[in-house]
Design a protein around this motif. Structure first.
Motif, short mmCIF file in Angstrom:
data_model
loop_
_atom_site.label_atom_id
_atom_site.label_comp_id
_atom_site.label_asym_id
_atom_site.label_seq_id
_atom_site.Cartn_x
_atom_site.Cartn_y
_atom_site.Cartn_z
N ALA A 327 0.88 -1.32 -0.14
CA ALA A 327 -0.17 -0.11 0.04
C ALA A 327 0.77 1.25 0.25
N LEU A 328 0.41 2.27 -0.95
CA LEU A 328 1.06 3.54 -0.96
C LEU A 328 0.25 4.34 -0.07
N SER A 329 0.72 5.31 0.72
CA SER A 329 -0.15 6.34 1.50
C SER A 329 0.60 7.64 1.44
N GLY A 330 -0.17 8.47 2.03
CA GLY A 330 0.75 10.17 2.02
C GLY A 330 0.48 10.66 0.69
N VAL A 331 -0.12 10.37 -0.17
CA VAL A 331 -0.18 11.01 -1.47
C VAL A 331 -1.13 12.39 -1.52
N ALA A 332 -0.70 13.52 -1.97
CA ALA A 332 -1.26 14.76 -1.89
C ALA A 332 -2.59 14.90 -2.52
N ALA A 333 -3.37 15.53 -1.99
CA ALA A 333 -4.93 15.74 -2.73
C ALA A 333 -4.85 16.04 -4.21
N ASN A 334 -3.83 16.55 -4.71
CA ASN A 334 -3.75 16.95 -6.36
C ASN A 334 -3.20 15.87 -6.92
N CYS A 335 -2.92 14.73 -6.27
CA CYS A 335 -2.24 13.56 -6.94
C CYS A 335 -3.28 12.41 -6.97
N THR A 336 -2.89 11.49 -7.92
CA THR A 336 -3.86 10.19 -7.94
C THR A 336 -2.89 9.23 -8.33
N VAL A 337 -3.22 7.88 -7.72
CA VAL A 337 -2.14 6.93 -7.95
C VAL A 337 -2.87 5.89 -9.16
N THR A 338 -2.35 5.76 -10.35
CA THR A 338 -2.87 4.77 -11.31
C THR A 338 -3.26 3.31 -10.61
N GLY A 339 -4.64 2.95 -11.00
CA GLY A 339 -4.83 1.58 -10.53
C GLY A 339 -4.87 1.55 -9.02
N GLY A 340 -4.88 2.54 -8.37
CA GLY A 340 -5.31 2.37 -6.90
C GLY A 340 -4.14 2.57 -6.03
N ASN A 341 -4.32 2.94 -4.52
CA ASN A 341 -3.15 2.98 -3.48
C ASN A 341 -2.77 1.58 -3.24
N THR A 342 -3.26 0.43 -3.38
CA THR A 342 -2.99 -0.84 -2.99
C THR A 342 -2.77 -1.96 -4.22
N GLN A 343 -1.73 -2.63 -3.89
CA GLN A 343 -1.52 -3.74 -5.00
C GLN A 343 -1.35 -5.05 -4.24
N THR A 344 -1.60 -6.13 -5.11
CA THR A 344 -1.29 -7.66 -4.47
C THR A 344 -0.44 -8.05 -5.35
N VAL A 345 0.76 -8.57 -4.86
CA VAL A 345 1.95 -9.14 -5.57
C VAL A 345 2.40 -10.65 -5.22
N SER A 346 2.79 -11.52 -5.99
CA SER A 346 3.45 -12.72 -5.69
C SER A 346 4.98 -12.48 -5.64
N VAL A 347 5.56 -13.22 -4.56
CA VAL A 347 6.93 -13.09 -4.19
C VAL A 347 7.16 -14.43 -4.50
N PRO A 348 8.26 -14.58 -5.49
CA PRO A 348 8.53 -15.93 -5.85
C PRO A 348 9.88 -16.37 -4.99
N ALA A 349 9.93 -17.60 -4.76
CA ALA A 349 10.95 -18.14 -4.01
C ALA A 349 12.19 -18.02 -4.85
N GLY A 350 13.01 -17.34 -3.91
CA GLY A 350 14.51 -16.98 -4.61
C GLY A 350 14.37 -16.10 -5.53
N GLY A 351 13.38 -15.26 -5.82
CA GLY A 351 13.27 -14.23 -7.01
C GLY A 351 12.88 -13.03 -6.22
#
Length: 446
Positions: A327-351
């Motif tokens: 999650a990304l927070s602390g974004v100013a009111a005049n700014c927007t995050v493409t796709g939203g402030n939260t992402q779910t990612v998959s961490v690969p073993a050893g990668g």
């Protein structure tokens, strides 16, 4: 086809480590190895450094890894040889070959001790060795050395040391099956420590010694670690890395021509477990105008926040493999995050996986308004006043206080104060028109 014969080994850099006393055997030629039983894995356990020495005496058997140290995290196998019928090794330690013989502190565990016919052999293992120069500076002559500290003196002794990369770091999990054998003969004789179970990718290390100066056939499918000989004994270490789980049964054929004794040991070391962790990188890319000057904050799985710049990245190492929320927070009111402030990612073993946040900002078109009151005189209004902006919802304000209106559109705004007691008057009137500046603050004072 040739038999394996003894080879000379180099002397030790530090004078206290003694020089090797070795000579070439005059045994007959080595025989064929036969069909290999093992495959060597280029990405699994690999041999790193090897050294050894014979002709040692006294109460210390020691040898350094000159000229090149092992790597941090390697396993070290150290086998000690001597004339005698009891295990007189009090401890096995490691030191640096500087003038003080500085202790290093890795733990060496006895795996097998075997004796027969007045000769003895003991094999020790240390895993995940640390606390020495890696790489070392060859010009100094200071290297890692392994020594056996004895409770009694020996007239004839020696040592073989080898380091191995890719071995499991935890000693209890690294060491697999092990056993030894002994015997004697005066003609061709098989030295057989017995068969052991071996896991996939494991190292099989076998070592044999004899007081008979004879040649020998090595175990089929094994590669040589080191062969040593002097006027009193012959030693040989061999290894293989097994591709799949099964058994290992190294056997040496000694070509004795007079009564002689042989000893043999076999052990297995397991490979390091597959990585169950990976790395996550969170990155930001910010475009537009009116960019946020103090950056943002990133969190993973709701954990501790980390500051991140507007065009920067932060790294999270050793995360468990699998899904994680970023999650990304602390974004100013005049700014927007493409796709939203939260992402779910998959961490690969050893990668490594990257969570990328694209932020776009537009020029600020708002400002702030502060309304303040200052009341003087006597019989002051006990319940304060009420403020409205542009006829909107009223806000209470004390007689000497202030209220704020953030993020008002830039431009003119009407500010009114009401609820003033009959015995009080407002200088300049109850209504003001103020201009809210873009990105700034204006105060309407009553």
């Amino acid at each position: 086809m040739p038999k394996r014969t003894a080879v000379a080994v180099s002397g030790i850099l530090a004078a206290a480590l003694l020089a090797a006393a070795c000579s070439d055997s005059t045994s007959p030629a080595r025989r064929a190895l036969g069909t290999p039983q093992f495959d060597f894995s280029p990405n699994g356990i690999t041999r790193n450094q090897v050294n050894g020495s014979l002709g040692l005496n006294g109460r210390v058997l020691i040898k350094g890894f000159n000229p090149t140290n092992p790597h941090h995290g390697d396993a070290i196998i150290a086998t000690f040889f001597w004339f005698g019928s009891t295990n007189i090794i009090d401890s096995v330690t490691d030191v640096l070959t500087d003038p003080s013989f500085t202790p290093v502190g890795n733990k060496y565990t006895l795996v097998e001790y075997v004796t027969s016919g007045g000769i003895s052999m003991a094999t020790y293992v240390a895993t995940s060795v640390q606390n020495f120069p890696d790489p070392n500076d060859p010009s100094t002559g200071v290297v890692l050395a392994v020594r056996a500290n004895l409770s009694d003196s020996v007239a004839e002794g020696g040592v073989e040391i080898s380091s191995w990369s890719g071995v499991e770091a935890v000693s209890a999990q690294a060491l697999g099956a092990h056993q030894h054998g002994f015997g004697s003969g005066s003609s061709p004789t098989v030295a057989d420590p017995g068969a052991i179970s071996v896991g996939a990718g494991a190292l099989v290390y076998g070592v044999t010694m004899s007081n008979g100066l004879a040649g020998r056939d090595p175990p089929p499918g094994f590669a040589n670690v080191q062969t040593q000989s002097d006027a009193a004994m012959v030693t040989e270490g061999d290894y293989a890395v097994q591709a799949s789980a099964g058994t290992a049964h190294p056997q040496w054929t000694w070509y004795f021509s007079s009564p002689s004794t042989w000893l043999a040991t076999v052990l297995t070391l397991n490979p390091a477990a597959s990585a169950a962790t990976g790395t996550l990188t969170a990155s930001t890319s910010t475009t537009g105008s009116g960019l946020d000057p103090d950056g943002y904050t990133v969190t993973v799985d709701g954990g501790s926040p980390q500051a991140i710049g507007i065009n920067a990245s932060v790294r999270y190492a050793n995360l468990s493999a699998g899904s994680h929320s970023v999650a990304l927070s602390g974004v100013a009111a005049n700014c927007t995050v493409t796709g939203g402030n939260t992402q779910t990612v998959s961490v690969p073993a050893g990668g490594t996986v990257t969570a990328s946040f694209a932020v776009s900002c537009s020029a600020t078109t708002t400002g702030n308004l502060t309304v303040s009151t200052s009341t003087s005189g006597s019989s002051l209004d006990p319940d304060g006043y009420t403020v409205t902006v542009d006829g909107g919802s009223p806000q209470a304000v004390g007689i000497n206080a202030s209220v704020s209106y953030p993020n008002l559109s830039a431009g003119n705004h009407s500010v009114a104060i009401s609820g003033v007691a009959a015995n009080c008057t407002v200088s300049g009137g109850n209504t003001q028109t103020v201009t809210v500046p873009t990105g700034g603050t204006v105060t309407a004072s009553f």
